[in-house]
Enzyme design. Structure first.
Site, PDB file in Angstrom:
ATOM      1  N   SER A   1     -22.492 -28.832 -24.390  1.00 55.71           N
ATOM      2  CA  SER A   1     -23.309 -28.622 -25.590  1.00 55.71           C
ATOM      3  C   SER A   1     -24.366 -27.543 -25.443  1.00 55.71           C
ATOM      4  O   SER A   1     -25.063 -27.241 -26.411  1.00 55.71           O
ATOM      5  CB  SER A   1     -23.971 -29.932 -26.009  1.00 55.71           C
ATOM      6  OG  SER A   1     -22.994 -30.841 -26.467  1.00 55.71           O
TER       7      SER A   1
ATOM      8  N   GLU B   1       0.777  -1.238   0.000  1.00 61.50           N
ATOM      9  CA  GLU B   1       0.000   0.000   0.000  1.00 61.50           C
ATOM     10  C   GLU B   1       0.809   1.288   0.000  1.00 61.50           C
ATOM     11  O   GLU B   1       0.372   2.284  -0.551  1.00 61.50           O
ATOM     12  CB  GLU B   1      -0.942  -0.001   1.214  1.00 61.50           C
ATOM     13  CG  GLU B   1      -1.964  -1.127   1.206  1.00 61.50           C
ATOM     14  CD  GLU B   1      -2.926  -1.016   0.044  1.00 61.50           C
ATOM     15  OE1 GLU B   1      -3.462   0.094  -0.182  1.00 61.50           O
ATOM     16  OE2 GLU B   1      -3.133  -2.020  -0.658  1.00 61.50           O
TER      17      GLU B   1
END
Length: 822
Positions: free
Chosen positions: A429, A148
């Site tokens: 499919s 940070e």
């Protein structure tokens, strides 16, 4: 009246000319030869009278020059602005006091409501345990700094350059960045809030300056580590350590500390347990943290090289999020953050009242359908395979895009991964309709120039090499069956891989992908590569993504982005929701023609179990590689639902086959998923009349093909799994036994009800035969034995009675002479 004229010999004086010695006489009154008007006699040409000799006069500013400020004006403006800015800074510093802790530091909850306003869930109290900095390992502290703010101890409380850079990157579309130091983030976490407003940023700026002057760096870092949000409802490093690794913060390793530091950037997206699709990004961020520690000499390079990613533990959900509540809350939170309605930290502050689109009655109906059709039949004590069974489902109103029901798993407190939103199973499919929709949308033709319609003839032989592609590909059909020449409609009914792989190349794999994305499949879906195998559904879209795409087909090609939200409020404020303007993703002709074929799948093909819903339906089955997933995606004109079963090891989380689960050798999409779909849809649409589809088809889609002049090749007994090929060296799929009484491989024969295949463009129902004997008309007569075995007359089999008892008695005409059908 006296004469005011000058005396004789007096030269008239220009009133603008200062007094001086009299000028010599000139040819004209008041002028000297060779001088300009308004100058004294004897002055140098080009100079103003009275100017010092040798110095040019400043000309008046004319034209555009009058609009350009002088350097004196610029300097004055800069000085004035500097004075004003300095005054504002001083005033701000004096006027803005350090406030008491904000409400988020003391805890609130968010309330989630069903669409009718009744309470769905409350996301629990804030989990926070403060610890002194001395109890946090130095390596964990440095990991957070590496993530940070690497220069925290040497920099000032605010970094104007970083703030300006972040503002520029945000404005130019390079991503939203805070540009905040750890001091500013602590001020935002503890004293203010997460809202993105100028007023809040100004306060943050001045409070950070004042705090930096009054408090030590260690004090600020300790406060930051105790107030930051790490996900899993954990505030502070101690709560996060327990939530992810089940230990106190003092026991964290460097690798574990680096992962917790990683979470600060995006707590929800980087939780690799609840969001496995975010693992690559989380790992990249984790490596960034460790590499930063090496650069700052906080971690030896040799130790970095041997550091391995520390897998976090399972999610331990709050008791109030048991059952489906946790899955719903998680999906809604993800929707809110991914659409940038609120960010993780702002939402975690609590206090929001979130009205969702979830219909309470339909949600309960979905749970009951899964329980009755699947869960009640599981017996993990007797059948080991039942331990791996998972299920997920989503239901959407296609006209509005509202998610009305979602099934995420058996219980959020027991199975924490949301099966409705995960992205690690092949859709199989169920992707094939998108290939055909792309063919109609693009007016595609076969390799020999025939337009692709439901009645176009393709060769459906097993392992038939795809022609025209850059990659050699010869896909297996389910059950290794060769169908010979069949229509696209029949290939869809029976989910023939060879036909659709060739069709994807005929259309163009890039065009197929473009169509799928337009329908609603995210472009960044894992394994979404434009290759022939995509036609078999190798991509890993979520159940929610597939429901969105099928909803677009159901609404005649009009895509309305899905939503979970009706309204979000906090006290008296209403949070703005994103616009969801419907767009025509594909033409109505493409969507409706695709729907017409999916109606045939339900009536004649692998999806006949859906007929139990009692409403006209269009759908498609799918079974993933090695039967790891089984899908049924289907819709009525006003409700779209996708159901998937998945195999997952409950201990390792690895993907597992569904072989032998629920006492069956194979699990196909036309089995349990289709039955769950039918049970849910019947209840969800209870009290409404069945509605037929209103379809506008492509030219030629409604015309019958000519009667066949040949008998198709006799196929082997098929199975309806319609999955992708089994790679060499992997386990062979079990063979599904033939059910007695004419019920062919999950198809509906029920004493003989067997759709006799397509003839002359329509459905040809081959009469009822209590013993399983099936007779088709004009497409080749087939006689079924008591066991349901189909025998062909005249020396050839009449059809491929593959998943749903759909006899392929009428499969297209003679073979075209083109090479690709050989």
């Amino acid at each position: 009246m006296s004469d005011q004229s000058p005396p004789p010999g007096w030269t008239p004086r220009d009133p603008d000319t200062p007094d001086g010695p009299p000028a010599a006489a000139s040819p004209g009154p008041g002028r000297t030869p060779g001088t300009r008007s308004g100058t004294r006699a004897g002055a140098q040409p080009g100079t103003v009278a009275g100017a010092k000799p040798g110095k040019k006069a400043r000309r008046p500013r004319t034209g555009w020059r009058r609009l350009v400020p002088t350097w004196r004006m610029v300097l004055g403006t800069v000085l004035l602005l500097a004075l004003l800015l300095g005054g504002a800074l001083v005033a701000g510093y004096l006027l803005v006091d350090i406030p008491p802790a904000n409400a988020a530091a003391t805890a609130q909850s968010n309330v989630y409501l069903y669409s009718d306003g009744s309470q769905l869930a409350r996301d629990g109290e804030v989990n926070r345990v403060n610890v002194p900095l001395s109890q946090i390992p130095r390596t964990v502290q440095r990991a957070v700094l590496a993530a940070e703010d690497r220069d925290f101890y040497s920099e000032r409380a605010v970094d104007p350059k970083a703030m300006l850079r972040a503002a520029w990157n945000t404005a130019t579309g390079k991503g939203t960045q805070s540009g905040s130091t750890i001091t500013q983030q602590y001020v935002k976490n503890y004293y203010l809030g997460q809202e993105q407003t100028i007023k809040r940023k100004v306060k943050e700026f001045f409070i950070a300056i004042k705090l930096g002057r009054e408090k030590s760096k260690d004090y600020i870092l300790e406060g930051y580590l105790n107030t930051s949000y790490f996900g899993r409802n954990a505030y502070g490093i101690q709560a996060a350590s327990q939530a992810y690794y089940g230990k106190d913060v003092g026991e964290l390793t460097t690798a574990e500390g680096a992962y917790l530091a990683t979470l600060l950037n995006s707590p929800s997206a980087f939780d690799v347990v609840s969001h496995p699709q975010g693992r690559p990004r989380a790992l990249a961020r984790w490596n960034y943290v460790l590499d930063g520690m090496v650069k700052k000499d906080w971690l030896p390079a040799a130790e970095r090289a041997t550091t391995r990613f520390p897998e976090p533990g399972k999610v331990r959900a709050a008791a109030g999020l048991s059952g489906q509540r946790g899955y719903l809350v998680e999906a809604i939170k993800d929707y809110i953050t991914e659409n940038e309605i609120l960010d993780d930290k702002t939402l975690a502050e609590g206090g929001y009242r979130i009205t969702t689109t979830i219909d309470r009655r339909r949600q309960n109906a979905f749970v009951e359908a899964v329980d009755d059709q699947m869960v009640a039949k599981l017996d993990p004590q007797k059948r080991k395979a039942d331990r791996v069974v998972r299920a997920g489902g989503v239901s959407i109103d296609p006209a509005t895009g509202k998610v009305v029901a979602l099934y995420g798993g058996i219980d959020y407190t027991k199975q924490y991964v949301n099966n409705a939103t995960r992205h690690d199973y092949q859709v199989a499919s169920t992707f094939k309709p998108f290939v055909f929709a792309a063919a109609v949308e693009n007016g595609s033709r076969t390799q020999d120039g025939r337009r692709i319609t439901p009645y176009t003839i393709y060769n459906g032989d097993n392992r038939r090499p795809v022609v025209g592609g850059r990659i050699r590909f010869a896909p297996e059909n389910e059950g290794q069956i060769s169908y010979g020449n069949i229509t696209v409609n029949t290939a869809t009914d029976l989910s023939v891989n060879a036909v659709y792989a060739q069709m994807a190349v005929d259309v163009g794999t890039l065009k197929v992908k473009e169509t799928a994305v337009a329908l609603g499949i995210p472009e960044n879906t894992p394994n979404f590569e434009p290759v022939p195998a995509m036609a078999l559904g190798t991509l890993q879209a979520s159940v929610l993504d597939m429901t969105q795409a099928y909803a677009t087909l159901a609404d005649h090609g009009r895509r309305t982005p899905y939503t979970f939200l009706e309204k979000i409020t906090k006290e008296d404020d209403t949070i703005a929701l994103p616009e969801r303007t419907p767009t025509q993703a594909v033409s109505r002709e493409a969507a409706d023609t695709t729907t017409s074929m999916l109606v045939s799948v339900v009536d004649n093909g692998t999806g006949t179990a859906a007929l139990a819903a009692g409403h006209p339906a269009a759908g498609k089955t799918g079974t993933g590689e090695l039967d790891r997933s089984a899908w049924f995606a289907a819709y009525t004109p006003d409700l779209v639902t996708v159901v998937a079963m998945m195999g997952q090891d409950p201990d390792t989380g690895g993907l597992e086959s569904l072989y032998n689960a629920l006492g069956e050798s194979r699990i196909g999409g036309g089995g349990y998923p289709a039955r769950i779909w039918a049970a849910y849809t019947k209840t969800a649409l209870e009290g409404t009349d069945p509605v037929d589809f209103d379809l506008e088809l492509q030219p030629g889609a409604s015309q019958p093909p000519p009667p066949p002049s040949f008998e198709p090749f006799p196929p082997q007994e098929p199975t309806p799994g319609d999955g992708t090929p089994t790679p060499s060296g992997r386990p062979t799929r079990p063979t599904r036994p033939t059910p007695p009484g004419g019920q062919n491989q999950g198809g509906q024969d029920n004493g003989g009800r067997n759709q006799g295949g397509q003839d002359n463009g329509g459905r040809n129902q081959g009469g009822q035969d209590n013993g399983g004997t099936t007779q088709g008309e004009q497409g080749g007569t087939s006689t079924g034995t008591q066991a349901g075995t189909t025998q062909g007359t005249q020396g050839a089999a009449a059809g491929a009675d593959a998943g749903a008892g759909a006899a392929a008695g009428a499969t297209g005409g003679p073979r075209p002479p083109s090479a690709f059908l050989e």
